[in-house]
Design a protein around this motif. Structure first.
Motif, PDB file in Angstrom:
ATOM      1  N   GLU A 164       0.824  -1.197   0.000  1.00 28.81           N
ATOM      2  CA  GLU A 164       0.000   0.000   0.000  1.00 28.81           C
ATOM      3  C   GLU A 164       0.862   1.252   0.000  1.00 28.81           C
ATOM      4  O   GLU A 164       2.069   1.213   0.257  1.00 28.81           O
ATOM      5  CB  GLU A 164      -0.922   0.016   1.226  1.00 28.81           C
ATOM      6  N   GLY A 165       0.219   2.360  -0.314  1.00 24.40           N
ATOM      7  CA  GLY A 165       0.860   3.664  -0.271  1.00 24.40           C
ATOM      8  C   GLY A 165      -0.195   4.690   0.111  1.00 24.40           C
ATOM      9  O   GLY A 165      -1.313   4.332   0.482  1.00 24.40           O
ATOM     10  N   GLU A 215       1.507  10.672 -19.106  1.00 23.64           N
ATOM     11  CA  GLU A 215       1.710  11.873 -18.291  1.00 23.64           C
ATOM     12  C   GLU A 215       1.333  11.565 -16.837  1.00 23.64           C
ATOM     13  O   GLU A 215       0.265  11.026 -16.567  1.00 23.64           O
ATOM     14  CB  GLU A 215       0.853  13.017 -18.816  1.00 23.64           C
ATOM     15  N   PRO A 216       2.193  11.922 -15.851  1.00 20.82           N
ATOM     16  CA  PRO A 216       1.876  11.652 -14.443  1.00 20.82           C
ATOM     17  C   PRO A 216       0.628  12.404 -14.003  1.00 20.82           C
ATOM     18  O   PRO A 216       0.450  13.583 -14.327  1.00 20.82           O
ATOM     19  CB  PRO A 216       3.114  12.162 -13.694  1.00 20.82           C
ATOM     20  N   ILE A 217      -0.230  11.723 -13.266  1.00 23.34           N
ATOM     21  CA  ILE A 217      -1.446  12.368 -12.781  1.00 23.34           C
ATOM     22  C   ILE A 217      -1.507  12.417 -11.254  1.00 23.34           C
ATOM     23  O   ILE A 217      -2.251  13.218 -10.695  1.00 23.34           O
ATOM     24  CB  ILE A 217      -2.709  11.659 -13.317  1.00 23.34           C
ATOM     25  N   VAL A 218      -0.731  11.572 -10.573  1.00 27.84           N
ATOM     26  CA  VAL A 218      -0.766  11.554  -9.117  1.00 27.84           C
ATOM     27  C   VAL A 218       0.576  11.074  -8.586  1.00 27.84           C
ATOM     28  O   VAL A 218       1.269  10.275  -9.230  1.00 27.84           O
ATOM     29  CB  VAL A 218      -1.901  10.628  -8.608  1.00 27.84           C
ATOM     30  N   SER A 219       0.953  11.601  -7.422  1.00 30.18           N
ATOM     31  CA  SER A 219       2.175  11.164  -6.751  1.00 30.18           C
ATOM     32  C   SER A 219       1.787  10.334  -5.540  1.00 30.18           C
ATOM     33  O   SER A 219       1.041  10.794  -4.671  1.00 30.18           O
ATOM     34  CB  SER A 219       3.004  12.379  -6.312  1.00 30.18           C
ATOM     35  N   LEU A 220       2.268   9.093  -5.501  1.00 30.05           N
ATOM     36  CA  LEU A 220       2.004   8.188  -4.381  1.00 30.05           C
ATOM     37  C   LEU A 220       3.217   8.149  -3.461  1.00 30.05           C
ATOM     38  O   LEU A 220       4.353   8.078  -3.927  1.00 30.05           O
ATOM     39  CB  LEU A 220       1.708   6.772  -4.878  1.00 30.05           C
ATOM     40  N   GLU A 221       2.976   8.182  -2.171  1.00 27.58           N
ATOM     41  CA  GLU A 221       4.055   8.064  -1.197  1.00 27.58           C
ATOM     42  C   GLU A 221       4.046   6.664  -0.601  1.00 27.58           C
ATOM     43  O   GLU A 221       3.011   6.176  -0.158  1.00 27.58           O
ATOM     44  CB  GLU A 221       3.893   9.090  -0.078  1.00 27.58           C
ATOM     45  N   THR A 222       5.211   6.018  -0.635  1.00 28.90           N
ATOM     46  CA  THR A 222       5.373   4.724   0.021  1.00 28.90           C
ATOM     47  C   THR A 222       6.298   4.918   1.218  1.00 28.90           C
ATOM     48  O   THR A 222       6.669   6.042   1.548  1.00 28.90           O
ATOM     49  CB  THR A 222       5.971   3.686  -0.943  1.00 28.90           C
ATOM     50  N   LYS A 280       9.317   4.345   1.392  1.00 23.72           N
ATOM     51  CA  LYS A 280      10.682   4.720   1.036  1.00 23.72           C
ATOM     52  C   LYS A 280      10.768   5.783  -0.050  1.00 23.72           C
ATOM     53  O   LYS A 280      11.711   6.571  -0.060  1.00 23.72           O
ATOM     54  CB  LYS A 280      11.467   3.478   0.567  1.00 23.72           C
ATOM     55  N   VAL A 281       9.831   5.799  -0.995  1.00 17.86           N
ATOM     56  CA  VAL A 281       9.947   6.717  -2.121  1.00 17.86           C
ATOM     57  C   VAL A 281       8.591   7.297  -2.471  1.00 17.86           C
ATOM     58  O   VAL A 281       7.550   6.804  -2.064  1.00 17.86           O
ATOM     59  CB  VAL A 281      10.525   6.006  -3.379  1.00 17.86           C
ATOM     60  N   ALA A 282       8.628   8.396  -3.251  1.00 20.39           N
ATOM     61  CA  ALA A 282       7.426   8.940  -3.874  1.00 20.39           C
ATOM     62  C   ALA A 282       7.406   8.468  -5.326  1.00 20.39           C
ATOM     63  O   ALA A 282       8.407   8.563  -6.029  1.00 20.39           O
ATOM     64  CB  ALA A 282       7.427  10.460  -3.806  1.00 20.39           C
ATOM     65  N   VAL A 283       6.271   7.941  -5.768  1.00 19.15           N
ATOM     66  CA  VAL A 283       6.159   7.353  -7.101  1.00 19.15           C
ATOM     67  C   VAL A 283       5.083   8.090  -7.888  1.00 19.15           C
ATOM     68  O   VAL A 283       3.948   8.233  -7.416  1.00 19.15           O
ATOM     69  CB  VAL A 283       5.789   5.854  -7.010  1.00 19.15           C
ATOM     70  N   ASP A 284       5.435   8.599  -9.062  1.00 23.08           N
ATOM     71  CA  ASP A 284       4.451   9.222  -9.945  1.00 23.08           C
ATOM     72  C   ASP A 284       3.735   8.148 -10.748  1.00 23.08           C
ATOM     73  O   ASP A 284       4.379   7.264 -11.330  1.00 23.08           O
ATOM     74  CB  ASP A 284       5.125  10.210 -10.904  1.00 23.08           C
ATOM     75  N   GLY A 326      13.316  12.973  -7.162  1.00 28.16           N
ATOM     76  CA  GLY A 326      12.240  12.119  -6.656  1.00 28.16           C
ATOM     77  C   GLY A 326      11.954  10.934  -7.541  1.00 28.16           C
ATOM     78  O   GLY A 326      10.826  10.438  -7.576  1.00 28.16           O
ATOM     79  N   THR A 327      12.968  10.433  -8.270  1.00 32.55           N
ATOM     80  CA  THR A 327      12.744   9.334  -9.208  1.00 32.55           C
ATOM     81  C   THR A 327      13.407   8.027  -8.771  1.00 32.55           C
ATOM     82  O   THR A 327      13.483   7.090  -9.560  1.00 32.55           O
ATOM     83  CB  THR A 327      13.252   9.715 -10.619  1.00 32.55           C
ATOM     84  N   LEU A 328      13.913   7.958  -7.536  1.00 33.49           N
ATOM     85  CA  LEU A 328      14.442   6.688  -7.047  1.00 33.49           C
ATOM     86  C   LEU A 328      13.307   5.680  -6.908  1.00 33.49           C
ATOM     87  O   LEU A 328      12.177   6.038  -6.576  1.00 33.49           O
ATOM     88  CB  LEU A 328      15.123   6.879  -5.693  1.00 33.49           C
ATOM     89  N   THR A 329      13.612   4.421  -7.150  1.00 29.78           N
ATOM     90  CA  THR A 329      12.601   3.369  -7.065  1.00 29.78           C
ATOM     91  C   THR A 329      12.826   2.510  -5.825  1.00 29.78           C
ATOM     92  O   THR A 329      13.885   2.571  -5.182  1.00 29.78           O
ATOM     93  CB  THR A 329      12.646   2.476  -8.310  1.00 29.78           C
ATOM     94  N   MET A 330      11.837   1.682  -5.519  1.00 31.02           N
ATOM     95  CA  MET A 330      11.972   0.758  -4.399  1.00 31.02           C
ATOM     96  C   MET A 330      13.142  -0.196  -4.618  1.00 31.02           C
ATOM     97  O   MET A 330      13.860  -0.549  -3.680  1.00 31.02           O
ATOM     98  CB  MET A 330      10.677  -0.034  -4.224  1.00 31.02           C
ATOM     99  N   ALA A 331      13.328  -0.613  -5.879  1.00 26.29           N
ATOM    100  CA  ALA A 331      14.415  -1.544  -6.182  1.00 26.29           C
ATOM    101  C   ALA A 331      15.776  -0.923  -5.886  1.00 26.29           C
ATOM    102  O   ALA A 331      16.718  -1.623  -5.488  1.00 26.29           O
ATOM    103  CB  ALA A 331      14.339  -1.978  -7.644  1.00 26.29           C
ATOM    104  N   ASP A 332      15.891   0.409  -6.079  1.00 27.72           N
ATOM    105  CA  ASP A 332      17.159   1.088  -5.815  1.00 27.72           C
ATOM    106  C   ASP A 332      17.560   0.994  -4.349  1.00 27.72           C
ATOM    107  O   ASP A 332      18.740   1.039  -4.014  1.00 27.72           O
ATOM    108  CB  ASP A 332      17.069   2.576  -6.202  1.00 27.72           C
TER     109      ASP A 332
END
Length: 412
Positions: free
Chosen positions: A16-17, A34-41, A43-47, A316-322
């Protein structure tokens, strides 16, 4: 035809986020991808991008809501036209796009030149409205810019100031200072809450202890000064200090494997590889992307990895895998001016190396007092797994490798 926008897979074990920010509002035109929403997890924010072109017809969740992977969070009317462009002649629409692109390019240049650190939401607002962030007074915590500051500045820029009256009006007396004291309450982001829980958990679960040493940086500074131009020309990357400490840590972890291990239940997990988590400052908090198989990488590859992580952390483009995994952490508080600190381990890891600022100090060498560029280094460790002798030995190996970098070349 309405297309459902769902929460994508956010990474291994992340179910979840939360909605951090809506980048598009109902009625806005949306392009494919095109990004429409930013999700916060945690560890990271994901567009989250739109899979189709059309118009955003509805939000299915509000900012701050917790949403599970697969949940529907928005609807896109595929193929529809946004209200902002309806009825416009093609030439005029093209002209507006060109104007917008020019504004964004100008804003991008101004944004790069700005000295302050901007959050992803503020950066998007700056680029969208084409304003210079360095000319705006921030109202957020510590004077930081908020999205509302940027929007207000853009509105003030577009609305012409009223013409001065021909007859000068009587000047009103300046309002007396009230001495009002203000407070601001801001909900903690999901990432900040997770950082708080993990760090407090590390203190409660691990038997933390820190050992210190100091390092003469003369040899590394000399090598860096001598080879930095050739290094940059050959590898297209700046030669920094982190590469030296990462390779020195690999030597130490090879000789003292418990520092590269962690406790899992009633077992100790040892690793024959070194995945170094590098603490990087991001707009929403500290993140720790991982340099994998550091023991097999050269200085150039390590420096490129670190530079890439730093750039993507700011964007703000780091991923969970990173950021997954990691067997050991290096944190460099010296870039902020720290003289000495006791870093906290990054669970489930058992040790973290803290670096600090370099400053000239008087030291005794061969019976004489000389001035040398010195740095304090600290190793915090979980005393449940790592004995004091092992911790001191590991830190001493790092010190010796930095003071004599040849050791890193001949594996001593």
């Amino acid at each position: 035809m309405a297309t459902e926008i769902t929460v994508p897979a956010l990474g291994e074990s992340v179910t979840e986020g939360s909605i951090g920010e809506w980048l598009k509002q109902p009625g806005d035109a949306v392009a494919a991808d095109e990004p429409i929403v930013s999700l916060e997890t945690d560890k990271v924010a994901v567009d989250v991008p739109s899979p189709v072109a059309g118009v955003l017809s509805a939000h299915q969740a509000e900012v701050g809501d917790t949403v599970e992977v697969g949940a529907v969070i928005a609807l896109i009317e595929e193929g529809a036209t946004g209200a902002a462009t309806k009825g416009e002649e093609p030439a005029r629409a093209q002209e507006k796009r060109a104007e917008g692109e020019a504004k964004r390019e100008t804003a991008s240049e101004e944004l790069s030149a700005a000295a302050q650190t901007l959050s992803p939401a503020v950066r998007r607002a700056v680029l969208e409205h084409g304003v210079d962030p360095s000319t705006i007074k921030g109202t957020g915590k510590d004077g930081r810019l908020t999205k509302e500051d940027v929007i207000a500045a853009a509105k003030a820029k577009s609305d012409p100031a009223p013409a001065p009256s021909s007859a000068p009006a009587a000047s009103a007396p300046a309002p007396a200072a009230t001495g009002e004291r203000r407070e601001e309450r801001v909900k903690m982001t999901r990432m900040r809450q997770t950082i708080a829980k993990r760090l407090k958990g590390a203190q409660e679960q691990a038997a933390l202890l820190t050992t210190f040493n100091d390092v003469d940086m003369s040899a590394v500074i000399e090598a860096r000064t001598k080879y930095k131009d050739m290094f940059a020309k050959k590898h297209d990357i700046r030669l920094g200090f982190m590469g030296f400490f990462a390779k020195a840590a690999c030597l130490a972890l090879k000789d003292v494997p418990s520092v590269n291990a962690y406790i899992e239940g009633d077992e100790i997990v040892y690793h024959d590889y070194v995945d170094i988590s590098v603490a990087v400052s991001a707009p929403n908090g500290l993140v720790v992307p991982v340099i994998r198989d550091c023991q097999d990488k050269g200085f150039a590859r390590i420096e490129k990895d670190i530079a890439d992580f730093g750039s993507r952390a700011k964007e703000g483009t780091l991923t969970m895998a990173d950021m997954s995994g990691g067997t050991f952490t290096i944190s460099n508080g010296g870039v902020f001016g720290s003289l000495m600190s006791t870093p906290i381990i990054n669970p489930p890891q058992s040790a973290v190396l803290g670096l600090h600022r370099i400053e000239d100090r008087a030291v005794v060498v061969d019976g004489e007092i000389v001035i040398r560029p010195m740095m304090y280094i600290a190793l915090s460790y979980d005393h449940r797994l790592i004995d004091g002798r092992e911790a001191v030995t590991a830190l001493k190996i790092i010190k010796e490798a930095i003071e004599d970098p040849t050791r890193m070349l001949i594996d001593l």
